[in-house]
Design a protein around this motif. Structure first.
Motif, mmCIF file in Angstrom:
data_model
loop_
_atom_site.group_PDB
_atom_site.id
_atom_site.type_symbol
_atom_site.label_atom_id
_atom_site.label_comp_id
_atom_site.label_asym_id
_atom_site.label_seq_id
_atom_site.Cartn_x
_atom_site.Cartn_y
_atom_site.Cartn_z
ATOM 1 N N ILE A 84 0.935 -1.285 0.090
ATOM 2 C CA ILE A 84 0.003 -0.089 -0.028
ATOM 3 C C ILE A 84 0.949 1.310 0.122
ATOM 4 O O ILE A 84 1.913 1.359 0.978
ATOM 5 C CB ILE A 84 -0.975 -0.177 1.187
ATOM 6 C CG1 ILE A 84 -1.713 -1.210 1.189
ATOM 7 C CG2 ILE A 84 -1.519 1.279 1.409
ATOM 8 C CD1 ILE A 84 -2.747 -1.328 2.325
ATOM 9 N N ILE A 85 0.484 1.957 -1.216
ATOM 10 C CA ILE A 85 1.469 3.112 -1.360
ATOM 11 C C ILE A 85 0.729 4.421 -0.924
ATOM 12 O O ILE A 85 -0.357 4.708 -1.322
ATOM 13 C CB ILE A 85 2.120 3.342 -2.627
ATOM 14 C CG1 ILE A 85 2.778 2.257 -3.209
ATOM 15 C CG2 ILE A 85 2.831 4.612 -2.809
ATOM 16 C CD1 ILE A 85 3.080 2.070 -4.592
ATOM 17 N N ARG A 86 1.263 5.398 0.190
ATOM 18 C CA ARG A 86 0.649 6.480 0.486
ATOM 19 C C ARG A 86 1.312 7.543 -0.164
ATOM 20 O O ARG A 86 2.444 7.720 -0.156
ATOM 21 C CB ARG A 86 0.741 6.667 2.121
ATOM 22 C CG ARG A 86 -0.145 5.805 2.959
ATOM 23 C CD ARG A 86 0.387 5.380 4.456
ATOM 24 N NE ARG A 86 -0.570 4.470 5.174
ATOM 25 C CZ ARG A 86 -0.496 3.229 4.843
ATOM 26 N NH1 ARG A 86 0.653 2.646 4.353
ATOM 27 N NH2 ARG A 86 -1.282 2.423 5.599
ATOM 28 N N ASN A 87 0.388 8.690 -0.705
ATOM 29 C CA ASN A 87 0.851 9.585 -1.487
ATOM 30 C C ASN A 87 0.602 10.677 -0.779
ATOM 31 O O ASN A 87 -0.522 10.975 -0.367
ATOM 32 C CB ASN A 87 -0.043 9.729 -2.990
ATOM 33 C CG ASN A 87 0.498 8.278 -3.505
ATOM 34 O OD1 ASN A 87 1.321 7.804 -3.607
ATOM 35 N ND2 ASN A 87 -1.011 7.557 -4.020
ATOM 36 N N TYR A 88 1.482 11.650 -0.696
ATOM 37 C CA TYR A 88 1.470 13.085 0.013
ATOM 38 C C TYR A 88 1.984 14.138 -0.748
ATOM 39 O O TYR A 88 2.803 14.192 -1.617
ATOM 40 C CB TYR A 88 2.553 12.846 1.193
ATOM 41 C CG TYR A 88 2.364 11.747 2.207
ATOM 42 C CD1 TYR A 88 1.637 12.064 3.332
ATOM 43 C CD2 TYR A 88 3.019 10.654 1.925
ATOM 44 C CE1 TYR A 88 1.363 11.038 4.188
ATOM 45 C CE2 TYR A 88 2.775 9.563 2.983
ATOM 46 C CZ TYR A 88 1.823 9.793 3.979
ATOM 47 O OH TYR A 88 1.766 8.693 4.832
ATOM 48 N N GLY A 117 2.562 17.545 3.184
ATOM 49 C CA GLY A 117 2.847 16.065 3.901
ATOM 50 C C GLY A 117 1.742 15.485 4.237
ATOM 51 O O GLY A 117 1.460 14.866 4.865
ATOM 52 N N LYS A 118 0.483 16.234 3.377
ATOM 53 C CA LYS A 118 -0.712 16.017 3.627
ATOM 54 C C LYS A 118 -1.181 14.574 2.671
ATOM 55 O O LYS A 118 -0.690 14.581 1.486
ATOM 56 C CB LYS A 118 -2.046 17.061 3.240
ATOM 57 C CG LYS A 118 -3.449 16.534 3.422
ATOM 58 C CD LYS A 118 -4.161 17.727 2.770
ATOM 59 C CE LYS A 118 -5.760 17.427 3.252
ATOM 60 N NZ LYS A 118 -6.737 18.277 2.524
ATOM 61 N N LEU A 119 -1.798 13.609 3.131
ATOM 62 C CA LEU A 119 -2.069 12.319 2.572
ATOM 63 C C LEU A 119 -3.094 12.952 1.389
ATOM 64 O O LEU A 119 -4.259 13.516 1.769
ATOM 65 C CB LEU A 119 -2.866 11.485 3.441
ATOM 66 C CG LEU A 119 -3.124 10.111 2.796
ATOM 67 C CD1 LEU A 119 -1.904 9.551 2.320
ATOM 68 C CD2 LEU A 119 -4.003 9.274 3.720
#
Length: 79
Positions: free
Chosen positions: A52-56, A60-62
């Motif tokens: 699972i890749i979290r993108n910001y 720094g906000k998701l």
């Protein structure tokens, strides 16, 4: 997606601080893209051991998630 599956999503959407979500599924690659802003503007990415890749964004906000091998999360895969 049938009505029952959509209804299961309601509690998650209601509790979320994000009220608009854009979803795109690439069936051939089995990758699910979930964006909380449009257009997606991620500049940083963080991948966990589950694919699972979290993108910001630059603050720094998701801004979204990229889920590799998304079919593994379906009920059919659990059976």
């Amino acid at each position: 997606m049938d009505e029952a599956e959509l209804i299961k999503m309601i509690p998650h959407v209601v509790r979320s601080s994000t009220k608009k979500v854009w979803i795109d599924y690439d069936e051939e690659a089995d990758v699910l893209y979930v964006s909380f802003v449009y257009p997606p503007n991620a500049i940083e990415h963080e991948e966990d051991e589950d694919g699972i890749i979290r993108n910001y964004d630059k603050e720094g906000k998701l801004t979204g998630l990229t889920i590799i091998a998304a079919k593994r999360f379906t009920e059919e895969a659990a059976a």
